[in-house]
Design a protein around this motif. Structure first.
Motif, PDB file in Angstrom:
ATOM      1  N   LEU A 175       0.828  -1.197   0.000  1.00 60.57           N
ATOM      2  CA  LEU A 175       0.000   0.000   0.000  1.00 60.57           C
ATOM      3  C   LEU A 175       0.867   1.253   0.000  1.00 60.57           C
ATOM      4  CD1 LEU A 175      -2.867   1.173   0.139  1.00 60.57           C
ATOM      5  CD2 LEU A 175      -2.721   1.005   2.619  1.00 60.57           C
ATOM      6  N   LEU A 176       1.950   1.211   0.719  1.00 53.97           N
ATOM      7  CA  LEU A 176       2.872   2.344   0.796  1.00 53.97           C
ATOM      8  C   LEU A 176       3.554   2.604  -0.550  1.00 53.97           C
ATOM      9  CD1 LEU A 176       3.615   4.296   3.035  1.00 53.97           C
ATOM     10  CD2 LEU A 176       5.551   2.853   3.579  1.00 53.97           C
ATOM     11  N   ASN A 177       3.671   1.578  -1.403  1.00 58.93           N
ATOM     12  CA  ASN A 177       4.276   1.745  -2.724  1.00 58.93           C
ATOM     13  C   ASN A 177       3.426   2.615  -3.645  1.00 58.93           C
ATOM     14  OD1 ASN A 177       6.548   0.290  -2.085  1.00 58.93           O
ATOM     15  ND2 ASN A 177       5.690  -1.646  -2.820  1.00 58.93           N
ATOM     16  N   ARG A 178       2.166   2.840  -3.306  1.00 61.10           N
ATOM     17  CA  ARG A 178       1.294   3.710  -4.105  1.00 61.10           C
ATOM     18  C   ARG A 178       1.590   5.194  -3.860  1.00 61.10           C
ATOM     19  NH1 ARG A 178      -3.119   0.966  -6.357  1.00 61.10           N
ATOM     20  NH2 ARG A 178      -3.277  -1.163  -5.598  1.00 61.10           N
ATOM     21  N   PHE A 179       2.416   5.466  -2.861  1.00 58.07           N
ATOM     22  CA  PHE A 179       2.805   6.827  -2.536  1.00 58.07           C
ATOM     23  C   PHE A 179       4.156   7.123  -3.170  1.00 58.07           C
ATOM     24  CE2 PHE A 179      -0.253   5.720   0.604  1.00 58.07           C
ATOM     25  CZ  PHE A 179      -0.809   6.890   1.078  1.00 58.07           C
ATOM     26  N   LYS A 180       4.384   8.397  -3.521  1.00 61.67           N
ATOM     27  CA  LYS A 180       5.694   8.815  -4.012  1.00 61.67           C
ATOM     28  C   LYS A 180       6.527   9.227  -2.811  1.00 61.67           C
ATOM     29  CE  LYS A 180       3.867  10.893  -8.198  1.00 61.67           C
ATOM     30  NZ  LYS A 180       3.636  12.175  -8.876  1.00 61.67           N
ATOM     31  N   LYS A 181       7.745   8.733  -2.750  1.00 59.28           N
ATOM     32  CA  LYS A 181       8.636   9.116  -1.658  1.00 59.28           C
ATOM     33  C   LYS A 181       9.512  10.266  -2.122  1.00 59.28           C
ATOM     34  CE  LYS A 181      11.706   7.317   1.847  1.00 59.28           C
ATOM     35  NZ  LYS A 181      12.422   6.174   2.361  1.00 59.28           N
ATOM     36  N   VAL A 182       9.344  11.426  -1.466  1.00 56.59           N
ATOM     37  CA  VAL A 182      10.103  12.626  -1.797  1.00 56.59           C
ATOM     38  C   VAL A 182      10.693  13.177  -0.510  1.00 56.59           C
ATOM     39  CG1 VAL A 182       9.983  14.953  -2.782  1.00 56.59           C
ATOM     40  CG2 VAL A 182       8.517  13.150  -3.696  1.00 56.59           C
ATOM     41  N   ASP A 183      12.012  13.130  -0.382  1.00 55.77           N
ATOM     42  CA  ASP A 183      12.705  13.664   0.808  1.00 55.77           C
ATOM     43  C   ASP A 183      12.118  13.117   2.106  1.00 55.77           C
ATOM     44  OD1 ASP A 183      14.340  15.175  -0.854  1.00 55.77           O
ATOM     45  OD2 ASP A 183      12.973  16.889  -0.822  1.00 55.77           O
ATOM     46  N   GLU A 184      12.045  11.819   2.225  1.00 54.57           N
ATOM     47  CA  GLU A 184      11.529  11.141   3.427  1.00 54.57           C
ATOM     48  C   GLU A 184      10.048  11.426   3.691  1.00 54.57           C
ATOM     49  OE1 GLU A 184      13.343   8.835   5.037  1.00 54.57           O
ATOM     50  OE2 GLU A 184      14.906   9.270   3.585  1.00 54.57           O
ATOM     51  N   LYS A 185       9.347  12.003   2.715  1.00 55.30           N
ATOM     52  CA  LYS A 185       7.906  12.230   2.834  1.00 55.30           C
ATOM     53  C   LYS A 185       7.203  11.335   1.826  1.00 55.30           C
ATOM     54  CE  LYS A 185       8.356  17.094   4.040  1.00 55.30           C
ATOM     55  NZ  LYS A 185       8.019  18.464   3.654  1.00 55.30           N
ATOM     56  N   TYR A 186       6.042  10.851   2.193  1.00 56.23           N
ATOM     57  CA  TYR A 186       5.244  10.027   1.300  1.00 56.23           C
ATOM     58  C   TYR A 186       4.080  10.872   0.786  1.00 56.23           C
ATOM     59  CZ  TYR A 186       7.862   5.984   2.831  1.00 56.23           C
ATOM     60  OH  TYR A 186       8.865   5.090   3.091  1.00 56.23           O
ATOM     61  N   ILE A 187       4.106  11.166  -0.521  1.00 53.20           N
ATOM     62  CA  ILE A 187       3.125  12.045  -1.159  1.00 53.20           C
ATOM     63  C   ILE A 187       2.129  11.179  -1.928  1.00 53.20           C
ATOM     64  CG2 ILE A 187       2.796  13.972  -2.750  1.00 53.20           C
ATOM     65  CD1 ILE A 187       4.475  14.698  -0.295  1.00 53.20           C
ATOM     66  N   TYR A 188       0.828  11.539  -1.792  1.00 57.40           N
ATOM     67  CA  TYR A 188      -0.226  10.804  -2.482  1.00 57.40           C
ATOM     68  C   TYR A 188      -0.978  11.750  -3.408  1.00 57.40           C
ATOM     69  CZ  TYR A 188      -4.343   7.886  -3.206  1.00 57.40           C
ATOM     70  OH  TYR A 188      -5.334   7.133  -3.764  1.00 57.40           O
ATOM     71  N   GLU A 189      -1.184  11.315  -4.643  1.00 54.33           N
ATOM     72  CA  GLU A 189      -2.000  12.045  -5.610  1.00 54.33           C
ATOM     73  C   GLU A 189      -2.916  11.056  -6.307  1.00 54.33           C
ATOM     74  OE1 GLU A 189      -0.410  14.838  -8.383  1.00 54.33           O
ATOM     75  OE2 GLU A 189       1.160  15.452  -7.007  1.00 54.33           O
ATOM     76  N   PHE A 190      -4.193  11.424  -6.378  1.00 53.46           N
ATOM     77  CA  PHE A 190      -5.182  10.557  -7.020  1.00 53.46           C
ATOM     78  C   PHE A 190      -6.195  11.429  -7.758  1.00 53.46           C
ATOM     79  CE2 PHE A 190      -9.325   8.385  -6.855  1.00 53.46           C
ATOM     80  CZ  PHE A 190      -9.012   7.263  -7.584  1.00 53.46           C
ATOM     81  N   LYS A 191      -6.408  11.144  -9.037  1.00 48.59           N
ATOM     82  CA  LYS A 191      -7.424  11.855  -9.814  1.00 48.59           C
ATOM     83  C   LYS A 191      -8.677  11.003  -9.876  1.00 48.59           C
ATOM     84  CE  LYS A 191      -4.791  14.934 -12.619  1.00 48.59           C
ATOM     85  NZ  LYS A 191      -5.370  16.102 -13.200  1.00 48.59           N
ATOM     86  N   PHE A 192      -9.805  11.653  -9.691  1.00 48.80           N
ATOM     87  CA  PHE A 192     -11.085  10.924  -9.759  1.00 48.80           C
ATOM     88  C   PHE A 192     -12.007  11.532 -10.782  1.00 48.80           C
ATOM     89  CE2 PHE A 192     -11.208  13.967  -6.272  1.00 48.80           C
ATOM     90  CZ  PHE A 192     -12.409  14.632  -6.444  1.00 48.80           C
TER      91      PHE A 192
END
Length: 175
Positions: free
Chosen positions: A158-175
């Motif tokens: 599940l965590l692989n669906r997030f982008k890791k940027v500078d030790e932060k996990y960023i989530y983007e989803f278009k609906f």
């Protein structure tokens, strides 16, 4: 001067009575009908209408006929310029525990007419802490996850669906 003061008092009284006597329960059923078209059904809930909102207890959430989660408490506050939905104790069904963290302690959604495009999200649970926004006009969800140890070890897929940027996990989803 008396006319202006009277006018302001009448306008404030009108707004107050509008908020208090708004058919909140009917709006909830309208929303429930809209999400049922997306195969999401809320059932077995206990609804209690308040002056400035609605309190919903013990709601079962079904997706495509499968019991997905149980929600202990939903508190909806409706003011004309500001609205808040506070959800507490969401427990994911046991059949989904392998894919999703089993408990969400709180989910808070805030919407203001001052910023029409954005609904703010703040959520805490077994997964850690998620803070983000729903951008309505752009039809996307953007946020940052601060994962817990449980999330880092047990739910790596599940965590692989997030982008890791500078030790932060960023989530983007278009609906």
């Amino acid at each position: 001067m008396k006319f202006i003061l009277k006018s302001i008092i009448y306008i404030l009284f009108f707004i107050f009575t509008l908020i208090v006597f708004l058919p909140k329960e009917q709006f909830y059923y309208l929303l429930e009908n809209k999400i049922s078209k997306m195969n999401v059904i809320v059932s077995d809930e206990i609804i209690d209408e308040k002056f400035f909102g609605l309190k919903i207890k013990d709601a079962n959430l079904y997706y495509d006929g499968i019991n997905f989660s149980l929600i202990d408490n939903i508190d909806i506050t409706t003011l004309i310029l500001y609205n808040n939905i506070n959800v507490e104790n969401i427990r994911v069904a046991k059949s989904f525990n392998k894919f999703l963290p089993s408990k969400i302690d709180s989910l808070n959604l805030n919407y203001s007419l001052i910023n029409l495009n954005k609904v703010s999200i703040l959520s805490k649970g077994d997964f850690g802490e998620f803070e983000g926004d729903i951008l309505i006009f752009e039809r996307k969800i953007v946020g940052e996850l601060k994962p817990s140890n449980i999330m880092m070890t047990k739910y790596r897929n599940l965590l692989n669906r997030f982008k890791k940027v500078d030790e932060k996990y960023i989530y983007e989803f278009k609906f």
